[in-house]
Motif scaffolding. Structure first.
Motif, short mmCIF file in Angstrom:
data_model
loop_
_atom_site.label_atom_id
_atom_site.label_comp_id
_atom_site.label_asym_id
_atom_site.label_seq_id
_atom_site.Cartn_x
_atom_site.Cartn_y
_atom_site.Cartn_z
N ALA A 147 102.86 23.02 29.15
CA ALA A 147 103.29 23.91 29.47
C ALA A 147 104.77 23.73 30.50
O ALA A 147 105.55 24.82 30.29
CB ALA A 147 102.72 25.19 30.25
N LEU A 148 104.25 22.55 30.94
CA LEU A 148 105.47 22.21 31.90
C LEU A 148 106.43 21.36 31.48
O LEU A 148 107.68 21.75 31.92
CB LEU A 148 104.51 21.00 33.00
N LEU A 149 106.14 20.69 30.02
CA LEU A 149 107.28 20.19 29.51
C LEU A 149 108.43 21.40 28.83
O LEU A 149 109.65 21.44 28.74
CB LEU A 149 106.85 19.49 28.12
N GLU A 150 107.72 22.59 28.31
CA GLU A 150 108.25 23.67 27.68
C GLU A 150 109.47 24.67 28.78
O GLU A 150 109.92 25.10 28.47
CB GLU A 150 107.14 24.34 26.97
N ILE A 208 105.48 21.30 40.64
CA ILE A 208 105.64 22.07 40.60
C ILE A 208 105.95 23.43 40.70
O ILE A 208 106.33 24.05 41.75
CB ILE A 208 103.75 22.76 40.14
N TYR A 209 107.12 24.17 39.24
CA TYR A 209 107.70 25.58 39.45
C TYR A 209 107.04 26.59 38.86
O TYR A 209 107.73 26.09 37.47
CB TYR A 209 109.40 25.23 39.59
N LEU A 210 106.35 27.47 39.05
CA LEU A 210 105.20 28.16 38.34
C LEU A 210 106.46 29.45 38.25
O LEU A 210 106.79 30.46 39.48
CB LEU A 210 104.44 28.10 39.25
N ASN A 211 106.00 29.79 37.44
CA ASN A 211 107.08 31.10 36.83
C ASN A 211 105.92 31.97 35.57
O ASN A 211 105.13 31.70 35.57
CB ASN A 211 108.20 30.88 36.80
N PHE A 242 109.50 12.23 45.93
CA PHE A 242 110.37 11.82 44.21
C PHE A 242 109.37 11.20 43.49
O PHE A 242 108.37 10.78 44.07
CB PHE A 242 111.55 10.33 44.40
N TYR A 243 109.82 11.38 42.36
CA TYR A 243 108.40 11.24 41.53
C TYR A 243 108.75 9.36 40.30
O TYR A 243 110.14 9.35 40.20
CB TYR A 243 108.22 11.83 40.33
N CYS A 244 107.73 8.75 40.44
CA CYS A 244 108.05 7.02 40.36
C CYS A 244 107.24 7.29 38.82
O CYS A 244 105.94 7.29 39.29
CB CYS A 244 107.65 6.04 40.81
N SER A 245 107.74 6.95 37.17
CA SER A 245 106.67 6.85 36.53
C SER A 245 105.64 5.77 36.49
O SER A 245 104.91 5.66 35.88
CB SER A 245 107.35 7.68 35.44
N GLU A 246 106.90 5.20 36.52
CA GLU A 246 106.74 3.51 36.55
C GLU A 246 107.09 2.15 37.55
O GLU A 246 107.65 3.11 38.33
CB GLU A 246 107.51 3.02 35.24
N SER A 269 109.72 18.05 33.26
CA SER A 269 108.33 16.62 32.25
C SER A 269 108.00 16.23 33.24
O SER A 269 106.93 15.23 33.47
CB SER A 269 109.99 16.00 31.74
N ASP A 270 109.12 15.47 34.51
CA ASP A 270 108.49 14.68 36.05
C ASP A 270 106.47 15.50 35.89
O ASP A 270 106.35 14.85 35.78
CB ASP A 270 109.42 14.78 37.05
N ALA A 271 107.17 16.37 36.46
CA ALA A 271 105.90 16.85 37.25
C ALA A 271 104.70 17.17 35.33
O ALA A 271 102.52 16.57 36.23
CB ALA A 271 105.48 18.83 37.56
#
Length: 653
Positions: free
Chosen positions: A171-174, A115-118, A247-251, A178-180
């Motif tokens: 908030a992450l999508l905005e 996560i890139y928190l800003n 690495f994120y694996c959604s499915e 999207s992966d997080a």
């Protein structure tokens, strides 16, 4: 009273989602919800869980305290708590479901590095009241590392509501993460080790990779865009004696692509290309000679490989040679570790709902009072170059340490072959413990001045070494989860020190045992309590104790009360636990090994002298639950026993 029933029926959820801080206590006092004595008692509680438990106990008997607490929760932006106390169980403004909470608990250790928190993200959450002011302050201030802020953020969301979780995802999508965002609800994160021949710049390379991931999130030029084009979602990186890539694996299909890219070497090739482009940024040098000097290798920890296999059914070891295959039968190891992984997923069903007591898995040991089907499988010798001290099992290997020696013997659990490992920083080992989640061992070591001690952390995958100083009175070391616990006697008081895996002291637990205790050993059970052995210095009597996490003795029983003992724990008794929470007690004098629970209510004999067990100084149970390893220090041998699987059939007979 109806409110007491609501509290009793939802107590576990209330304990995990309520934040009783100084401000909440002050409000309760100001509104007359707590007396001066109650305020003093609750402030003295260092554990948040115990603080909440005390409050809810008072509320069950006092409607005034209950009404006051509901009002304070609403005023302190903890509406999810007040709603649950009022009987509301559906909707967005109630605590997270157990399933959602457990998922966040599982992915949080990796997700916090992705996560890139800003300011935009935190301001968004605060404006929507997804975080309380206290949560916001805790996240923003006092944290020096981004992952520390992310950990606080995810922990705060876990304590809050479905609404807060939805706001975090939005908030992450905005902010183009999207992966997080998706990982909050589905998919898995796979960690891989990237080793280079230039460790001095790995931290800089890791930072460059993270910056590139951040650049890709904002649609700027990114060197890792080529990975995305191949369906590989690199979401984070951090230095850890190598570069850890996430690495994120959604499915399932995404995990399959990752597994095949790793096995075929495509991922290695793509990463080499990325690193060559990032190298000049990391080192501020752009010469071709510098770039050509960089050599890399990509590897998977065994648990990560098992996670891929669980998701996809693909065995990444079958097509890509793994270092473990040099010494052991990889098939045997994977079978054992797969069984361990399945047990971890089922552990929640192995808890009593009434008291949270951990029950030994039925396939692991006999539930009868004595095991009749245990058998000696193997006995193998140890080196006698210096006295044997202790042993610990980690995955597929048995680690044996010696006093006044930097040599560790490492035995394969598949074929019992030995290889040695030199750890020069270890000068005089006193105890050893293993940590399966972190894939490492911890060694309690005495320094050459004989006046100082330290804990040495040895990572199995990368051979990385870390260490930190501890009190010179330390006696024994144990591990629970990823935290390290030291048992010691300081100024006559039996104490337990809890450290993070990086050596930060989290807390000191002072037991309520009398000061004549001459030796003390503690193991943390899955329930949060400690199972301890304490030796009375004057009589030599040995007690088996169940101690709460505030140091209060809950249960106590003497071990062989008619027999006089030594003033040392390890002269006669030894405590250990396996990765499934099974706590073992070995008695050297009677040559017996028992399994006990955290309440000392269930005691099962696993193996004894009738099975040819000889004076065990230490024991360990492997992840399959079928083999018990017993150490005899005086003879410098390890005995291996088969433990019976039969449970209900034995009891029925």
């Amino acid at each position: 009273m109806a409110h007491a029933c609501v509290i009793r029926d939802n107590i576990e959820t209330l304990l995990r989602c309520t934040n009783v801080n100084v401000h909440v206590i002050a409000c309760l006092k100001a509104y007359g919800g707590l007396t001066e004595d109650q305020v003093s008692e609750i402030v003295a509680e260092q554990s948040l869980r115990n603080r909440c438990l005390t409050l809810y106990r008072w509320m069950q008997t006092s409607i005034e305290t209950y009404n006051c607490f509901v009002q304070v929760m609403e005023e302190n932006q903890q509406e999810h708590v007040s709603n649950l106390l009022k009987g509301e169980t559906n909707g967005l403004h109630v605590p997270l479901s157990s399933k959602t909470y457990q998922r966040l608990d599982r992915v949080k250790p990796k997700l916090m590095f992705t996560i890139y928190l800003n300011d935009e993200l935190t301001a968004n959450l605060k404006s929507k009241h997804a975080l309380s002011e206290t949560d916001y302050q805790d996240i923003i201030y006092g944290k020096t590392q981004p992952y520390e802020q992310n950990w606080s953020l995810l922990t705060a969301i876990q304590r809050r509501s479905e609404y807060s979780l939805r706001c975090l995802k939005d908030a992450l999508l905005e902010t183009h993460q999207s992966d997080a965002a998706n990982c909050l609800e589905k998919g898995d994160i796979i960690a891989m080790h990237l080793n280079t021949n230039r460790p001095e710049i790995e931290r800089q390379l890791s930072t460059a990779i993270s910056q590139d991931v951040s650049a890709e999130l904002s649609s700027e030029y990114s060197a890792i865009s080529e990975l995305s084009e191949h369906g590989l979602h690199l979401v984070g990186a951090r230095p850890d004696k190598s570069i850890l890539l996430y690495f994120y694996c959604s499915e399932t299909i995404a995990a399959t692509v990752l597994a095949k890219s790793y096995s075929s070497g495509l991922l290695q090739s793509l990463l080499d290309s990325v690193l060559n482009r990032l190298l000049s940024r990391a080192t501020n040098q752009a010469t071709s000679s510098t770039i050509n000097q960089l050599e890399t290798s990509l590897s998977l920890d065994v648990e990560e490989a098992l996670l891929i296999e669980e998701i996809t059914g693909l065995d990444v070891f079958k097509t890509k040679k793994h270092p473990l295959e040099k010494e052991i039968d990889a098939r045997f190891e994977l079978k054992a570790l797969r069984a361990a992984l399945q047990r971890k997923e089922k552990k929640s069903s192995e808890m009593h709902e009434d008291d949270g007591r951990y029950i030994l898995p039925s396939h692991q040991i006999s539930s009868s009072s004595q095991s009749k089907d245990a058998a000696l499988l193997k006995e193998f010798p140890l080196s006698k170059h210096s006295p044997v001290v202790a042993m610990a099992l980690l995955m597929d290997e048995l680690y044996v340490i010696h006093s006044r020696s930097s040599t560790i013997e490492v035995f394969s659990c598949a074929n019992y072959r030995c290889k040695t490992q030199q750890v020069t920083i270890v000068t005089d080992a006193k105890d050893v413990a293993s940590c399966s989640p972190d894939n490492c061992i911890y060694i309690l070591n005495t320094l050459t001045d004989r006046k100082s001690m330290e804990i040495v952390r040895l990572a199995k995958a990368s051979n990385g070494i870390e260490y930190w100083k501890v009190p010179c009175d330390s006696r024994h070391i144990s591990v629970s989860g990823v935290n390290v616990f030291l048992s010691l006697i300081l100024k006559g008081n039996a104490q337990i020190l809890e450290y993070t895996r990086k050596g930060s002291l989290l807390r000191t637990i002072v037991s309520d045992l009398p000061k004549q205790v001459s030796d003390f050993q503690a193991i943390r059970a899955k329930t949060g309590r400690f199972v301890c052995i304490a030796v009375d210095g004057s009589s030599g009597k040995r007690k088996l104790l169940s101690v709460d996490d505030d140091g209060t003795t809950v249960h106590s029983t003497e071990i062989d009360p008619d027999r006089q003992g030594s003033s040392s724990v390890e002269d006669h008794n030894f405590l250990t636990s396996d990765s499934n929470g099974c706590i073992l007690v070995s008695d050297k004098r009677s040559s017996k090994v028992w399994a006990v629970d955290s309440n000392l209510e269930q005691r099962t004999e696993l193996v004894s002298a009738q099975h040819h067990l000889v004076n065990p100084d230490g024991v360990a149970l492997d992840d399959t639950g079928e083999r018990l390893f017993a150490l005899n220090k005086s003879k410098a041998v390890v005995q291996v026993f088969r433990i019976s699987r039969r449970t209900s059939e034995t009891k029925a007979k």
